[in-house]
Design a protein around this motif. Structure first.
Motif, PDB file in Angstrom:
ATOM      1  N   TRP A 102       0.873  -1.186  -0.002  1.00  0.00           N
ATOM      2  CA  TRP A 102      -0.069   0.043   0.061  1.00  0.00           C
ATOM      3  C   TRP A 102       1.062   1.337  -0.053  1.00  0.00           C
ATOM      4  CZ3 TRP A 102      -4.165   1.838  -1.582  1.00  0.00           C
ATOM      5  CH2 TRP A 102      -4.840   3.256  -1.213  1.00  0.00           C
ATOM      6  N   PRO A 103       1.829   1.449   0.897  1.00  0.00           N
ATOM      7  CA  PRO A 103       2.755   2.444   0.784  1.00  0.00           C
ATOM      8  C   PRO A 103       3.321   2.557  -0.692  1.00  0.00           C
ATOM      9  CG  PRO A 103       3.232   1.409   2.589  1.00  0.00           C
ATOM     10  CD  PRO A 103       2.333   0.413   1.828  1.00  0.00           C
ATOM     11  N   ALA A 104       3.559   1.463  -1.484  1.00  0.00           N
ATOM     12  CA  ALA A 104       3.888   1.670  -2.789  1.00  0.00           C
ATOM     13  C   ALA A 104       2.907   2.197  -3.799  1.00  0.00           C
ATOM     14  CB  ALA A 104       4.673   0.506  -3.418  1.00  0.00           C
ATOM     15  N   ILE A 105       1.898   1.668  -3.377  1.00  0.00           N
ATOM     16  CA  ILE A 105       0.793   2.300  -4.088  1.00  0.00           C
ATOM     17  C   ILE A 105       0.586   3.781  -3.901  1.00  0.00           C
ATOM     18  CG2 ILE A 105      -1.701   2.340  -4.609  1.00  0.00           C
ATOM     19  CD1 ILE A 105      -1.692  -0.621  -4.032  1.00  0.00           C
ATOM     20  N   GLU A 106       0.429   4.308  -2.720  1.00  0.00           N
ATOM     21  CA  GLU A 106       0.442   5.828  -2.432  1.00  0.00           C
ATOM     22  C   GLU A 106       1.782   6.396  -2.958  1.00  0.00           C
ATOM     23  OE1 GLU A 106      -1.513   6.442   1.928  1.00  0.00           O
ATOM     24  OE2 GLU A 106       0.359   5.317   2.001  1.00  0.00           O
ATOM     25  N   TYR A 107       2.681   6.086  -2.959  1.00  0.00           N
ATOM     26  CA  TYR A 107       4.030   6.549  -3.507  1.00  0.00           C
ATOM     27  C   TYR A 107       3.851   6.860  -5.104  1.00  0.00           C
ATOM     28  CZ  TYR A 107       8.911   7.470  -4.494  1.00  0.00           C
ATOM     29  OH  TYR A 107      10.233   7.888  -5.084  1.00  0.00           O
ATOM     30  N   ALA A 108       3.332   5.858  -5.709  1.00  0.00           N
ATOM     31  CA  ALA A 108       3.123   5.876  -7.349  1.00  0.00           C
ATOM     32  C   ALA A 108       2.091   7.080  -7.344  1.00  0.00           C
ATOM     33  CB  ALA A 108       2.661   4.521  -7.670  1.00  0.00           C
ATOM     34  N   MET A 109       1.231   7.121  -6.558  1.00  0.00           N
ATOM     35  CA  MET A 109      -0.124   8.079  -6.643  1.00  0.00           C
ATOM     36  C   MET A 109       0.408   9.502  -6.470  1.00  0.00           C
ATOM     37  SD  MET A 109      -3.088   6.163  -4.551  1.00  0.00           S
ATOM     38  CE  MET A 109      -4.414   7.348  -4.687  1.00  0.00           C
ATOM     39  N   GLU A 110       1.547   9.402  -5.370  1.00  0.00           N
ATOM     40  CA  GLU A 110       2.025  11.037  -4.990  1.00  0.00           C
ATOM     41  C   GLU A 110       2.897  11.474  -6.573  1.00  0.00           C
ATOM     42  OE1 GLU A 110       1.854  13.072  -2.538  1.00  0.00           O
ATOM     43  OE2 GLU A 110       0.244  11.848  -1.499  1.00  0.00           O
ATOM     44  N   GLU A 111       3.537  10.671  -6.970  1.00  0.00           N
ATOM     45  CA  GLU A 111       4.405  10.815  -8.104  1.00  0.00           C
ATOM     46  C   GLU A 111       3.361  11.601  -9.252  1.00  0.00           C
ATOM     47  OE1 GLU A 111       8.086  10.173  -8.437  1.00  0.00           O
ATOM     48  OE2 GLU A 111       7.508  11.011  -6.569  1.00  0.00           O
ATOM     49  N   SER A 112       2.142  11.020  -9.384  1.00  0.00           N
ATOM     50  CA  SER A 112       1.376  11.520 -10.394  1.00  0.00           C
ATOM     51  C   SER A 112       1.413  13.248 -10.419  1.00  0.00           C
ATOM     52  CB  SER A 112      -0.046  11.096 -10.345  1.00  0.00           C
ATOM     53  OG  SER A 112      -0.689  11.612  -9.207  1.00  0.00           O
ATOM     54  N   TYR A 113       1.517  13.746  -9.211  1.00  0.00           N
ATOM     55  CA  TYR A 113       1.834  15.189  -9.291  1.00  0.00           C
ATOM     56  C   TYR A 113       3.104  15.831  -9.911  1.00  0.00           C
ATOM     57  CZ  TYR A 113      -2.365  14.483  -6.276  1.00  0.00           C
ATOM     58  OH  TYR A 113      -3.537  14.095  -5.808  1.00  0.00           O
ATOM     59  N   ILE A 114       4.014  14.931 -10.061  1.00  0.00           N
ATOM     60  CA  ILE A 114       5.315  15.441 -10.642  1.00  0.00           C
ATOM     61  C   ILE A 114       5.522  14.828 -12.101  1.00  0.00           C
ATOM     62  CG2 ILE A 114       7.641  15.125 -10.494  1.00  0.00           C
ATOM     63  CD1 ILE A 114       7.379  14.431  -7.459  1.00  0.00           C
ATOM     64  N   THR A 115       5.729  15.939 -12.850  1.00  0.00           N
ATOM     65  CA  THR A 115       5.738  15.873 -14.529  1.00  0.00           C
ATOM     66  C   THR A 115       7.437  15.548 -14.529  1.00  0.00           C
ATOM     67  OG1 THR A 115       3.747  16.719 -14.645  1.00  0.00           O
ATOM     68  CG2 THR A 115       5.335  16.600 -16.564  1.00  0.00           C
ATOM     69  N   SER A 116       7.545  14.905 -15.561  1.00  0.00           N
ATOM     70  CA  SER A 116       9.185  14.638 -15.944  1.00  0.00           C
ATOM     71  C   SER A 116       9.675  16.095 -16.744  1.00  0.00           C
ATOM     72  CB  SER A 116       9.518  13.248 -16.616  1.00  0.00           C
ATOM     73  OG  SER A 116       8.512  13.471 -17.954  1.00  0.00           O
ATOM     74  N   ALA A 117      10.740  16.240 -16.700  1.00  0.00           N
ATOM     75  CA  ALA A 117      11.097  17.551 -17.170  1.00  0.00           C
ATOM     76  C   ALA A 117      11.196  17.560 -18.725  1.00  0.00           C
ATOM     77  CB  ALA A 117      12.630  18.162 -16.618  1.00  0.00           C
ATOM     78  N   ALA A 118      12.007  16.291 -19.392  1.00  0.00           N
ATOM     79  CA  ALA A 118      12.106  16.397 -20.620  1.00  0.00           C
ATOM     80  C   ALA A 118      10.969  15.720 -21.555  1.00  0.00           C
ATOM     81  CB  ALA A 118      13.154  15.587 -20.973  1.00  0.00           C
TER      82      ALA A 118
END
Length: 622
Positions: free
Chosen positions: A122-138
């Motif tokens: 579940w922490p891994a799922i949360e982590y993946a969801m949190e990363e949705s707010y970050i967009t890769s630079a390139a």
């Protein structure tokens, strides 16, 4: 690669020849995806190298794309490694247990792995969801595409761990193991409110006691670290476990570590094409006629072959079959040959492109170019002490009928071996000279080895290439998951303030930096013996290196001492994994070889002391 039997005390990462290991049919799609990802990574890196150095037009999105593929490769590789039982674990103590309780621990180990993975899902799922707010630079895409590899890999590993628990024991043993796990969790939950008051005693309970117990009962090392860190954080602090997922991600997906699977693949190509054998045959034609000549050839071959493969197991498996028959004919005892093989492989671990040096550069922030330059010199120091001992040991060698090889034969062997001989020097000079990064050089080296292998050494059939890609994914996943969980445990340890207390304690020791060097040697010899190299580095480097810097020790000098001490422990019986791998390769009983290896361990230790006490050996050529 080596074949492991039930007589082995350690189950190593690399224990079967490529093509002989087969996973479950249901995992075939995962294997295909992993092989494809590795191919894509190599293609992306080659594109980046070509665009940068040929066209002077860097493609900015290559690193991002490779990083996304890399995390997926690491997690799917770890899944394949569980399916194939390739995760590194200690089985020495498990084999000493009575048969009637071995089945119980056979069920308990996979269940504990499943507990850790379920706790992190579940922490891994949360982590993946949190990363949705970050967009890769390139690439300008959500980082969830990358981070989703963590819950996907963990979820698949949960299923496989539960499957292994069911397969490994009877229903009664599984029920007993489940009951023990449930009881332990209940007790920890009940006393969790009083545990924070114990302070640093919790380090001994969770990060030492629990981890040691898990190691003893045969839980894979990666999950020993993960279980210890998860239990410590869950029951002694209020920190969310999502932090551990972040530490694991950071520890196993650094761009520097992209070279790890590439060099693993390079070792596979070396085995498959016979490039290593060509080097051995050339050195044999040069030195085979002198007393102790075959010992010199063995050491020299390990030195040079290591500069291609970056893997101790690949080195030993390439060199031993080519040399042992002739060494036996000359009167060398099998146990002496094993001792020289094991310690020679330890000596060669600082020769570029050593995976250990790459990982150390990543976790300790040390220049990999500097490590490669210094490692070459340090390996020569160790080569010298082993060669002196080998010459003394060979004083009774039978030389009847041994003649110098004709210059024509030497020249022919040189022509055949020249393309292979060139590769380690290209790798060292390119990285050491700052012309390219280790990752870039590893990619070029793979392309070079594939082309040379096809043109001059007979090539590799397509089916073999696929097997090598899958095997590389599994080995890389097993390595990288260790780095991830060890990073999480190291972070947990540093958060307790233990590192500062240890720094204060060591700083007050009499003797200054010399005393600290002796402490370092002792610590890494023990950890190298018990934990194998990579986890020992990831666990202790963040603690030990800052202290060394405060004492005025050059980071490259300290790195050479750490790696050498770790390798001495790695080859030291009765636990050192490298010793048992060498015994299996040479088909010699560990009990027989155990007595013979100590003089060679002593020679390595003398070399280690010289390296530790003379900093110029490590730093003069930087």
């Amino acid at each position: 690669m080596t074949m492991v039997t039930e007589s082995m005390h350690i189950e190593p990462l690399e224990d079967l020849p490529i093509g002989l290991r087969a996973g479950s049919p249901l995992l075939r799609p995962i294997e295909v995806i992993a092989a494809t990802l590795l191919t894509i990574i190599i293609g992306l890196l080659l594109m980046g190298v070509t665009s940068r150095y040929v066209f002077s037009f860097p493609v900015v999105w290559v690193d991002e794309a490779a990083s996304m593929c890399f995390l997926w490769l690491a997690m799917l590789g770890a899944v394949i490694a569980i399916d194939r039982n390739e995760h590194l674990r200690l089985t020495l103590f498990l084999q000493m247990m009575p048969e009637r309780i071995r089945g119980f621990f056979g069920a308990l180990g996979p269940l504990l792995v499943a507990v850790f993975l379920i706790g992190m899902l579940w922490p891994a799922i949360e982590y993946a969801m949190e990363e949705s707010y970050i967009t890769s630079a390139a690439l300008n895409i959500p980082m969830t595409w990358r981070a989703s590899a963590l819950p996907a890999g963990i979820g698949l590993m949960v299923i496989l761990a539960l499957r292994d628990a069911i397969r490994s024991a009877s229903l009664t043993e599984i029920a007993a193991a489940t009951g023990v796990v449930a009881f332990a969790l209940a007790v920890l939950w009940l006393v969790s409110s009083s545990l924070p008051a114990l302070g640093h005693l919790n380090i001994l309970i969770f990060l030492v006691g629990f981890v040691t117990f898990f190691l003893v009962i045969g839980v894979p090392i990666a999950f020993c670290f993960g279980l210890g860190a998860l239990a410590f954080m869950t029951f002694t602090s209020s920190l969310p476990t999502i932090v551990l997922i972040g530490r694991m991600d950071e520890g196993m997906s650094s761009l520097i570590l992209l070279s790890v699977p590439i060099f693993v693949l390079l070792g596979c190509i070396l085995d498959a094409t016979g490039m290593g054998k060509a080097i051995v045959e050339f050195l044999a034609s040069m030195l085979g006629h002198v007393k102790a000549g075959m010992s010199y050839v063995l050491l020299g071959s390990l030195f040079l072959v290591s500069g291609i493969s970056g893997s101790k197991v690949s080195d030993m498996a390439t060199v031993a079959p080519a040399l042992f028959p002739e060494m036996k004919r000359r009167g060398h005892k099998p146990k002496e040959m094993i001792a020289l093989l094991a310690t020679g492989a330890a000596m060669a671990d600082t020769v570029p492109p050593s995976i250990v040096l790459i990982v150390l550069g990543s976790v300790a922030g040390v220049s990999i170019a500097g490590l490669f330059t210094s490692g070459f010199v340090i390996a020569m120091v160790l080569l010298a002490v082993l060669a002196i001992l080998a010459r003394w040991k060979a004083r009774g060698e039978v030389m009847d009928g041994i003649r110098r090889a004709p210059m024509r034969a030497v020249g022919k062997a040189l022509v055949i071996a020249a393309p292979a001989l060139l590769l380690p020097f290209l790798i060292r000079s390119a990285v050491g000279g700052g012309l390219a990064t280790a990752t870039e050089v590893s990619t070029i080296a793979v392309l070079y080895a594939m082309i040379i292998g096809m043109v001059l050494y007979g090539g590799i059939r397509p089916g073999k290439i696929y097997d090598m890609l899958v095997e590389t994914a599994a080995l890389s996943g097993a390595i990288l998951i260790i780095l991830g969980t060890a990073s999480a445990m190291a972070w947990t340890l540093t958060q307790t303030g233990f590192a500062f207390r240890m720094a204060a304690l060591v700083t007050d020791l009499p003797g200054g930096w010399v005393t600290y060097m002796m402490v370092t040697i002792a610590v890494f010899m023990v950890l190298g013996c018990v934990l194998e190299g990579l986890p020992a580095l990831v666990l202790m480097a963040p603690i030990m290196f800052p202290i060394a810097k405060n004492l005025g020790i050059h980071d490259i000098h300290y790195s050479m001492v750490v790696v050498t001490a770790m390798n001495v422990g790695l080859m030291a019986p009765p636990i050192g994994i490298g010793f048992y791998i060498a015994c299996k390769i040479g088909n010699v009983s560990p009990d027989e070889a155990m007595g013979a290896i100590w003089p060679y361990i002593g020679a390595l230790f003398i070399g280690l002391l010289v390296i530790a006490l003379i900093p110029a050996l490590s730093t003069a050529y930087l």
